[in-house]
Design an enzyme around this catalytic site. Structure first.
Site: not given
Length: 282
Positions: A115, A163-164
């Site tokens: 994540h 994810c960013r």
């Protein structure tokens, strides 16, 4: 000379700079001096799947399996570490950067799956964007030319699946006009008063190539059955083109494979390679 033709004095001709395609191949391509049988390529793969406070990354086990198989096929011995805190990730990187095998290697791959948020990668104890986050700078600091001299001048390939942010990577567009871009001025830098000596100055950070799974602030998409879309397509492109394409051309092929998948676009960032890197040079 012929009438109307412009001539150059010999001194001017000596000062002409050859175009890149006329430069010797040795200056355009990263060298691989040792044969496959004796070189000791190593790759680091860190994957966080289970977290104390965040959702489990189902399908990540497929990414690990496929990425490991790909790297081993490219001649790398894979050091796999799973479910680490940010501090543990930093320690693993430091130890890997100090491995003696890098002395007889020509390159390395650094693969991270977790994540994530805009500022970095989540450790297993992360609760939000400020707790247990590995700063991306830590990757480059551990493998720069000050802290990892064995890989100086050698390609360091960084692959990041995370994810960013929480935004979608797509937008609905109608007809639009591209605004006129301002003219760019070229900067020149003059260095004076330097002398040659036995100690030479080098860039602190060089020879990195990074491919991120998405643009800043956006999602990266993952199937709980088949794994991450980014890793699937990266593995496919490398398997199909590693024998005849340089690294950054394969990166572009991965990006082009998302042309009709507007929810996500991989991004090349913090790339400091000055030559082409062929995994299997002719």
């Amino acid at each position: 000379s012929r009438a109307g033709a412009l001539g150059r004095c010999p001194r001017e001709r000596e000062m002409l700079v050859l175009p890149e395609h006329h430069l010797p191949l040795s200056s355009q391509i990263y060298p691989i001096h040792l044969p496959r049988e004796t070189r000791t390529r190593r790759a680091l793969l860190i994957c966080n799947t289970e977290f104390e406070h965040l959702s489990q990354r189902n399908g990540a086990e497929v990414d690990v399996k496929e990425m490991t198989k790909l790297l081993e096929g490219l001649g790398y011995r894979v050091d796999l570490h799973e479910n680490l805190t940010s501090q543990e990730m930093a320690t693993v990187m430091k130890n890997f950067a100090g491995h003696k095998d890098h002395l007889t290697s020509d390159s390395t791959f650094l693969v991270f799956m977790s994540h994530g948020c805009r500022t970095g990668l989540c450790g297993t104890q992360s609760r939000n964007e400020t707790t247990d986050i590995l700063s991306l700078n830590t990757i480059y600091e551990n493998f720069n030319n000050d802290h990892c001299k064995a890989l100086m001048g050698k390609p360091k390939v960084v692959i990041i699946q995370s994810c960013r942010g929480d935004n979608k990577g797509s937008v609905l567009m109608g007809d639009f006009t591209i605004p006129e871009m301002p003219a760019l001025s070229s900067d020149s830098m003059i260095t004076a008063g330097l002398e040659n000596d036995k100690i030479r100055e080098v860039h602190l950070e060089s020879d990195f190539a990074t491919l991120y799974s998405s643009t800043p602030d956006t999602f990266s998409w993952r199937s709980p059955v088949t794994g991450s879309v980014f890793i699937q397509r990266l593995v496919e492109q490398f398997r199909n083109h590693a024998f005849n394409s340089d690294l950054q051309e394969m990166f572009r092929k991965v990006q082009r494979s998302f042309e009709n998948f507007p929810r996500q676009m991989p991004t090349q960032e913090r790339t400091t390679m000055l030559r082409k890197f062929y995994l299997f040079p002719g």
